[in-house]
Design an enzyme around this catalytic site. Sequence first.
Site, short mmCIF file in Angstrom:
data_model
loop_
_atom_site.label_atom_id
_atom_site.label_comp_id
_atom_site.label_asym_id
_atom_site.label_seq_id
_atom_site.Cartn_x
_atom_site.Cartn_y
_atom_site.Cartn_z
NE ARG A 62 43.47 47.29 46.65
CZ ARG A 62 43.31 47.21 47.86
NH1 ARG A 62 44.00 47.78 48.91
NH2 ARG A 62 42.35 46.78 48.38
CG ASN A 101 32.52 43.26 26.76
OD1 ASN A 101 33.32 44.01 26.12
ND2 ASN A 101 31.78 42.34 26.14
N PRO A 107 27.41 43.15 36.82
CG PRO A 107 25.96 42.80 38.65
CD PRO A 107 27.27 42.24 38.16
CD GLU A 108 28.77 47.31 31.74
OE1 GLU A 108 29.00 48.32 31.76
OE2 GLU A 108 28.44 46.54 30.76
NE ARG A 123 32.76 39.93 29.86
CZ ARG A 123 31.86 40.67 30.27
NH1 ARG A 123 32.34 41.33 31.58
NH2 ARG A 123 30.69 40.79 30.28
CE LYS A 170 32.06 46.53 36.39
NZ LYS A 170 32.54 45.62 35.66
#
Length: 276
Positions: A123, A164, A2-3, A262, A52
């Site tokens: 981070r 992606n 999931p983006e 990817r 995410k």
Amino acid sequence: MPEGHTIHRLASAIDDAFGGSRPAVSSPQGRFAESAALLDGTYLDSADAWGKHLFVEFSAERVLHVHLGLIGKFSVLSYDDMLPPPRGAVRLRLATDTTVADLRGPIICALRTPTEVTEVIARTGPDPLRADADPSRAWDRIHRSRKAIGQLLMDQDVVAGIGNLYRCELLWRHRVDPFKPGNKVRSAVWDALWTDLVRLMKVGVATGRIVTDEAQLEKAEAAIASTGAAVVRRPKHAVYKRTDEPCPRCGAKVRTQVMGGRNLFWCPRCQRHRTA
């Protein structure tokens, strides 16, 4: 995987369903049982997303941290009479008298302190969907790097939330060669990429789909401005998963190559090195 727009939609769904309540929290699978017992029946304040990463804040400074990874699912469903039994390996369950949310297959399901959450966010790169995002943080990483811009965009430490599909379509929309080193990309190009990314991902949150075709984008934006929502049933994509098909802009055959683990899709004519 999931983006970012999906995680923001999930945060809103959890917030709407459980915010301000004291849900029952359990771990039917058993792998999160000890932490679930600490959250069970406590006050759920709100849910938020950063790229995410999903963060659900409970009382006593306890934060549920979830990252779905490649196969994770966090479903939020309403029910009428009886609480439905868990199906499959449910790591975490939130439940009230009317709503249940089941988490399956995440790569992260952990209880954090606010300090630990701050460290995770530190981070992670800026999130285009957040009002407090600072794109200069990403630019600082990009213009100092010799890595390809197509690889940098997939690095969550550079920009949070891009997957992606967004990577491939965004670079095509701006005629950027995905193999161009970050330190060769001009700042004006990065500014245009970021601005467009904010636009694309906002539509993604509103529709639940990744919309990158300009005609579909404009139609969706008009509907969102008018009614607050839009439906895009079959999003069109220019290069993503269109290997050997003609580029809709120039007719050249779309190519594919693995980059950053990817499959990258791009147009070798529109996205020549000199055009970025």
